[in-house]
Write an enzyme that holds these catalytic residues in place. Sequence first.
Site, PDB file in Angstrom:
ATOM      1  N   ARG A 150       8.477  22.938  35.491  1.00  0.00           N
ATOM      2  CA  ARG A 150       8.641  21.646  35.540  1.00  0.00           C
ATOM      3  C   ARG A 150      10.021  21.197  35.090  1.00  0.00           C
ATOM      4  O   ARG A 150      10.678  21.616  34.302  1.00  0.00           O
ATOM      5  CB  ARG A 150       7.877  20.749  34.341  1.00  0.00           C
ATOM      6  CG  ARG A 150       6.385  21.201  34.971  1.00  0.00           C
ATOM      7  CD  ARG A 150       5.179  20.569  34.354  1.00  0.00           C
ATOM      8  NE  ARG A 150       5.146  19.204  34.135  1.00  0.00           N
ATOM      9  CZ  ARG A 150       4.460  18.663  33.565  1.00  0.00           C
ATOM     10  NH1 ARG A 150       3.443  18.977  32.659  1.00  0.00           N
ATOM     11  NH2 ARG A 150       4.465  17.128  33.593  1.00  0.00           N
ATOM     12  N   SER A 196       9.005   6.738  32.918  1.00  0.00           N
ATOM     13  CA  SER A 196       8.101   7.947  32.450  1.00  0.00           C
ATOM     14  C   SER A 196       8.071   7.739  30.879  1.00  0.00           C
ATOM     15  O   SER A 196       9.091   7.689  30.296  1.00  0.00           O
ATOM     16  CB  SER A 196       9.026   9.211  32.909  1.00  0.00           C
ATOM     17  OG  SER A 196       8.653  10.381  31.747  1.00  0.00           O
ATOM     18  N   ASP A 349      -2.102  10.052  35.953  1.00  0.00           N
ATOM     19  CA  ASP A 349      -2.810  11.143  35.721  1.00  0.00           C
ATOM     20  C   ASP A 349      -4.231  11.043  36.387  1.00  0.00           C
ATOM     21  O   ASP A 349      -4.819  11.928  36.878  1.00  0.00           O
ATOM     22  CB  ASP A 349      -3.041  11.554  34.355  1.00  0.00           C
ATOM     23  CG  ASP A 349      -1.953  11.913  33.683  1.00  0.00           C
ATOM     24  OD1 ASP A 349      -0.921  12.303  34.396  1.00  0.00           O
ATOM     25  OD2 ASP A 349      -1.805  11.692  32.353  1.00  0.00           O
TER      26      ASP A 349
END
Length: 472
Positions: A150, A196, A349
């Site tokens: 990531r 984010s 999510d």
Amino acid sequence: MSTTASPSSARDVAPAKDAASSGHGNAPLPARASRSGPLAGTIEVPGDKSVSHRALIFGTLAVGETEITGLLEGEDVLNTARACAALGANVERLGPGAWRVHGVGVGGLQAPDGPLDFGNAGTGSRLMMGVVAGNPITATFDGDASLRKRPMRRILDPLEKMGVEVLDEAEGGRLPLTLRGPRDLIPITYESPVASAQIKSAVLLAGLGAPGETTLIEKEASRDHTERMLAHFGAEVRVEPHGAHGRKVTLKGRPELKPAPVRVPADPSSAAFPLVAALIVPGSEVTIRGVMTNPLRTGLLTTLQEMGAAIEFLDARTEGGESVADLRVRASALKGVDVPAARAPSMIDEYPVLAVAAACAQGTTRMRGLSELRVKESDRLAAVAAGLEAGGVAFAIEGDDLVVEGRGRVPGGGTVETHMDHRIAMSFLMMGLVAEKPMTIDDVSFIATSFPDFVPLMTGLGADIALAGDAA
Ligand code: S3P
């Protein structure tokens, strides 16, 4: 981690893990989900993962003892607890979900003896980079094979502007990486290139250690648990609107954070799985207690209601500074909808399980602006597409949009690869509950990162889920 009710220190019970190993060290655990009768019952899902990480972190940065109740005891959060202990906090488990953190204060962290292993957890690793930045110490961050893929440059870029040195990083700004915090951090104004909460939180947590004001600007508002907790622990933080959907958050650095009790509400991202299951399994009625309804987390509920979902919000109340409600969900005939890109941060999510709901709906669901899904625990856009394919569901990926053709039925019968991603595993188990032929999931072991008792909780509602090795 000890599971007894007697106090135990996260440092003492932390197993000596090999940070370089891939996965969590366990063998893959396949499972099969089959068409189920109506789901029924009242359940509680575990504490919110985002709030749990932050509760431990703020406890570490406060001077004195912070009591936490309802903490999620999933692998991701336990890794954060171990990191907090390795950085000098005294972290004790008092009983189920009840923890006490004796913090060291802003700027008071000690250098850890070895690498900090965050396992599968993007949030734990990224937020802790911000925490470490505010201390003149060196720390190495590592994780499992999923976390090592990531992108971390999104965190390292603003931290470097604040004076942090990146002593080592794997190719492309990935784990393992080593940071050294400067003696005097520089406060900055940073406009985040992506909406984010992890970037926002890393910058603000670093800003705690800088003199003067650190400002973070985001074009779309992301979850605000860090801002809320900063205020709860006594920091001066200002939140102002920015443009049509964005926010500007300004923090006054070097506060003395005061311990404050944290009651962790139930995780809406975990509630999403039984909730969608109750909507799609005919005849179901399920109540999920005390689910956090922070408006920056409720995009899935809004979308499902637009699709025709019967979801009642009962006993709406405030608990521990967050809004919560009991959600009563009844099986519903869903229809396809268009989900705007601006809603993505409030349901980032939840797209894998929304794709399952969309497959069971009648008509087309277009989910717009999903580029961030490519850099989650797996490339979730690809993993969802492969899962839909395995279930015989028609779909297309058009740029960053996912388009699912709902035909009110799912043929099923395929095997889904989870790619070390808990939410892919849980989503496609839910699909199996309505599919004409059972769905096989290659590895459900990563569900333990966020929802350790997921399978027994679902089978308790009537879901037909069999783990490999269970008698059929
Ligand atoms: C989280 C933020 C989100 C989310 C993650 C938890 C957090 O990531 O996907 O599961 O607790 O801050 P981004 O904000 O980076 O999208």
